[in-house]
Design a protein around this motif. Sequence first.
Motif, PDB file in Angstrom:
ATOM      1  N   ILE A  79      45.210  -4.498  33.491  1.00 47.46           N
ATOM      2  CA  ILE A  79      45.858  -5.342  32.487  1.00 47.46           C
ATOM      3  C   ILE A  79      47.364  -5.122  32.501  1.00 47.46           C
ATOM      4  O   ILE A  79      48.151  -6.070  32.421  1.00 47.46           O
ATOM      5  CB  ILE A  79      45.283  -5.050  31.083  1.00 47.46           C
ATOM      6  CG1 ILE A  79      43.828  -5.503  31.002  1.00 47.46           C
ATOM      7  CG2 ILE A  79      46.115  -5.753  30.004  1.00 47.46           C
ATOM      8  CD1 ILE A  79      43.172  -5.206  29.672  1.00 47.46           C
ATOM      9  N   GLY A  80      47.784  -3.867  32.631  1.00 41.78           N
ATOM     10  CA  GLY A  80      49.214  -3.571  32.686  1.00 41.78           C
ATOM     11  C   GLY A  80      49.879  -4.227  33.886  1.00 41.78           C
ATOM     12  O   GLY A  80      50.970  -4.811  33.770  1.00 41.78           O
ATOM     13  N   ARG A  81      49.230  -4.140  35.037  1.00 44.01           N
ATOM     14  CA  ARG A  81      49.790  -4.778  36.239  1.00 44.01           C
ATOM     15  C   ARG A  81      49.880  -6.286  36.065  1.00 44.01           C
ATOM     16  O   ARG A  81      50.841  -6.923  36.513  1.00 44.01           O
ATOM     17  CB  ARG A  81      48.940  -4.413  37.459  1.00 44.01           C
ATOM     18  CG  ARG A  81      49.053  -2.943  37.860  1.00 44.01           C
ATOM     19  CD  ARG A  81      48.389  -2.682  39.204  1.00 44.01           C
ATOM     20  NE  ARG A  81      46.934  -2.817  39.117  1.00 44.01           N
ATOM     21  CZ  ARG A  81      46.119  -1.830  38.814  1.00 44.01           C
ATOM     22  NH1 ARG A  81      46.596  -0.628  38.529  1.00 44.01           N
ATOM     23  NH2 ARG A  81      44.804  -2.014  38.779  1.00 44.01           N
ATOM     24  N   LEU A  82      48.894  -6.863  35.396  1.00 44.57           N
ATOM     25  CA  LEU A  82      48.907  -8.311  35.167  1.00 44.57           C
ATOM     26  C   LEU A  82      49.982  -8.700  34.153  1.00 44.57           C
ATOM     27  O   LEU A  82      50.567  -9.790  34.250  1.00 44.57           O
ATOM     28  CB  LEU A  82      47.531  -8.773  34.682  1.00 44.57           C
ATOM     29  CG  LEU A  82      46.415  -8.718  35.729  1.00 44.57           C
ATOM     30  CD1 LEU A  82      45.068  -9.037  35.088  1.00 44.57           C
ATOM     31  CD2 LEU A  82      46.698  -9.685  36.873  1.00 44.57           C
ATOM     32  N   LEU A  83      50.247  -7.826  33.176  1.00 40.86           N
ATOM     33  CA  LEU A  83      51.321  -8.108  32.222  1.00 40.86           C
ATOM     34  C   LEU A  83      52.661  -8.223  32.940  1.00 40.86           C
ATOM     35  O   LEU A  83      53.433  -9.163  32.720  1.00 40.86           O
ATOM     36  CB  LEU A  83      51.388  -7.004  31.164  1.00 40.86           C
ATOM     37  CG  LEU A  83      50.268  -6.971  30.115  1.00 40.86           C
ATOM     38  CD1 LEU A  83      50.359  -5.713  29.268  1.00 40.86           C
ATOM     39  CD2 LEU A  83      50.337  -8.203  29.217  1.00 40.86           C
ATOM     40  N   PHE A  84      52.942  -7.269  33.822  1.00 40.92           N
ATOM     41  CA  PHE A  84      54.195  -7.319  34.578  1.00 40.92           C
ATOM     42  C   PHE A  84      54.200  -8.477  35.562  1.00 40.92           C
ATOM     43  O   PHE A  84      55.244  -9.090  35.804  1.00 40.92           O
ATOM     44  CB  PHE A  84      54.424  -5.994  35.310  1.00 40.92           C
ATOM     45  CG  PHE A  84      54.874  -4.880  34.424  1.00 40.92           C
ATOM     46  CD1 PHE A  84      56.157  -4.877  33.896  1.00 40.92           C
ATOM     47  CD2 PHE A  84      54.033  -3.829  34.103  1.00 40.92           C
ATOM     48  CE1 PHE A  84      56.593  -3.852  33.068  1.00 40.92           C
ATOM     49  CE2 PHE A  84      54.454  -2.796  33.288  1.00 40.92           C
ATOM     50  CZ  PHE A  84      55.737  -2.807  32.759  1.00 40.92           C
ATOM     51  N   ALA A  85      53.029  -8.784  36.139  1.00 44.58           N
ATOM     52  CA  ALA A  85      52.948  -9.917  37.049  1.00 44.58           C
ATOM     53  C   ALA A  85      53.238 -11.226  36.325  1.00 44.58           C
ATOM     54  O   ALA A  85      53.894 -12.123  36.865  1.00 44.58           O
ATOM     55  CB  ALA A  85      51.566  -9.977  37.693  1.00 44.58           C
ATOM     56  N   THR A  86      52.799 -11.325  35.069  1.00 44.68           N
ATOM     57  CA  THR A  86      53.062 -12.526  34.278  1.00 44.68           C
ATOM     58  C   THR A  86      54.552 -12.701  34.053  1.00 44.68           C
ATOM     59  O   THR A  86      55.077 -13.822  34.129  1.00 44.68           O
ATOM     60  CB  THR A  86      52.328 -12.436  32.927  1.00 44.68           C
ATOM     61  OG1 THR A  86      50.926 -12.316  33.164  1.00 44.68           O
ATOM     62  CG2 THR A  86      52.591 -13.675  32.080  1.00 44.68           C
ATOM     63  N   GLY A  87      55.244 -11.605  33.792  1.00 43.42           N
ATOM     64  CA  GLY A  87      56.682 -11.689  33.593  1.00 43.42           C
ATOM     65  C   GLY A  87      57.437 -12.007  34.863  1.00 43.42           C
ATOM     66  O   GLY A  87      58.518 -12.597  34.826  1.00 43.42           O
ATOM     67  N   GLY A  88      56.865 -11.640  36.018  1.00 43.67           N
ATOM     68  CA  GLY A  88      57.540 -11.877  37.281  1.00 43.67           C
ATOM     69  C   GLY A  88      57.178 -13.193  37.936  1.00 43.67           C
ATOM     70  O   GLY A  88      58.044 -13.910  38.449  1.00 43.67           O
ATOM     71  N   ASN A  89      55.887 -13.527  37.918  1.00 47.24           N
ATOM     72  CA  ASN A  89      55.424 -14.729  38.606  1.00 47.24           C
ATOM     73  C   ASN A  89      54.076 -15.140  38.026  1.00 47.24           C
ATOM     74  O   ASN A  89      53.039 -14.557  38.361  1.00 47.24           O
ATOM     75  CB  ASN A  89      55.310 -14.473  40.110  1.00 47.24           C
ATOM     76  CG  ASN A  89      55.049 -15.741  40.908  1.00 47.24           C
ATOM     77  OD1 ASN A  89      54.575 -16.727  40.380  1.00 47.24           O
ATOM     78  ND2 ASN A  89      55.374 -15.695  42.194  1.00 47.24           N
ATOM     79  N   GLU A  90      54.092 -16.157  37.174  1.00 52.40           N
ATOM     80  CA  GLU A  90      52.848 -16.594  36.533  1.00 52.40           C
ATOM     81  C   GLU A  90      51.865 -17.175  37.539  1.00 52.40           C
ATOM     82  O   GLU A  90      50.645 -17.085  37.351  1.00 52.40           O
ATOM     83  CB  GLU A  90      53.150 -17.615  35.432  1.00 52.40           C
ATOM     84  CG  GLU A  90      53.872 -17.030  34.236  1.00 52.40           C
ATOM     85  CD  GLU A  90      53.954 -18.014  33.079  1.00 52.40           C
ATOM     86  OE1 GLU A  90      53.221 -19.023  33.115  1.00 52.40           O
ATOM     87  OE2 GLU A  90      54.747 -17.779  32.149  1.00 52.40           O
ATOM     88  N   VAL A  91      52.375 -17.785  38.600  1.00 54.08           N
ATOM     89  CA  VAL A  91      51.485 -18.346  39.620  1.00 54.08           C
ATOM     90  C   VAL A  91      50.665 -17.238  40.267  1.00 54.08           C
ATOM     91  O   VAL A  91      49.457 -17.377  40.484  1.00 54.08           O
ATOM     92  CB  VAL A  91      52.297 -19.118  40.684  1.00 54.08           C
ATOM     93  CG1 VAL A  91      51.376 -19.590  41.815  1.00 54.08           C
ATOM     94  CG2 VAL A  91      53.018 -20.300  40.057  1.00 54.08           C
TER      95      VAL A  91
END
Length: 350
Positions: A219-231
């Motif tokens: 979940i943490g990795r996905l949180l940062f991924a959302t901030g960097g690249n939602e695609v």
Amino acid sequence: MTTLDESALPERATIQDNTSEQRGSLGAALRAGAVFLLLGLMVVGFALAEPAFINISNLMSILQAVSVVAILGAGVTVTLAVGGFDLSIGAVAASSVMAASYAMIVWQLDAFATVPLVLAFGATIGLINSLLIVRLRVPDLLATLAVMFLLSGLQLIPTAGRSISAGLILPDGSKAAGAYDPAFLLIGRYSFSATLPMSVVLMALVALVLYVLTERTRIGRLLFATGGNEVATRLAGASPARLKTLAYVISGALASLGGIVIAARVGRGDVSSGGSLLMDAVAAALIGFAVLNLRRPNVLGTVVGAVFVGVLLNGLTMLNAPYYTQDFVKGAVLVGALALTYGLGRNGDR
């Protein structure tokens, strides 16, 4: 005529490359530990100037003073991770102070009913923020700013702008019969072994849980991924909308937890509480970017940033520095941290 020994060129180039690598490694190490180095130098300097600074009671008072800022800053950190920004945390904390006081003084609830109620209030505000941002596509700064103004006015309505304490006269002329639950006051006033305040323990627990969540889980990795690249987040099978909602709900709940600590510490619902919490929490979160030279939001950095500012202000206070210089000092520290993170760090990478 002197001839050039071409066989020596590769050796010289290798020596130069090794020297550059060593300088780069040393520079990276200095940038990574710069905040800790400065913090250590401050502690030593203040201790030499005022020996009472290093007393365990004073050090614990510093941690107690920054605990609420660190808790709120952790909420800001989570919203920064998803590419957002929560400007409403100060208003949520202040409203939670009033809500907790109103629940016990007017509704005569005990601590075991008040705490979950106030935490649910903060989480609900976070959910409203996320609905504005995710569903209605209102820019995060505008959405949370609007909610901030809404809460700043709403918290004054039930008491007609009065602070809440025992014996409060309500707008209809009646007198509130409730009082603060002693169990609730322990949240802000109890100390383990007479030295470790409860609020510091709460700060540490919040930091630990969020550190594990953001740095050690999917979940943490996905949180940062959302901030960097939602695609990329969608391709990973996750929903950016749900992750953003989670981030703002966490931020709102933590802001309410900070409000609970303040209410338990002061024992009243002060209408002026939480005035500087927003800026202090944001400063802690942004200073955290420079910790370990991560250049991204991180919970450990936020807590260190809050402690850094707390040590600085406490030391200046003990040295009788004018109170009106504190905001300037905080601003100077923030500017320095950002320059260290983005300016010197970028130059060192060239």
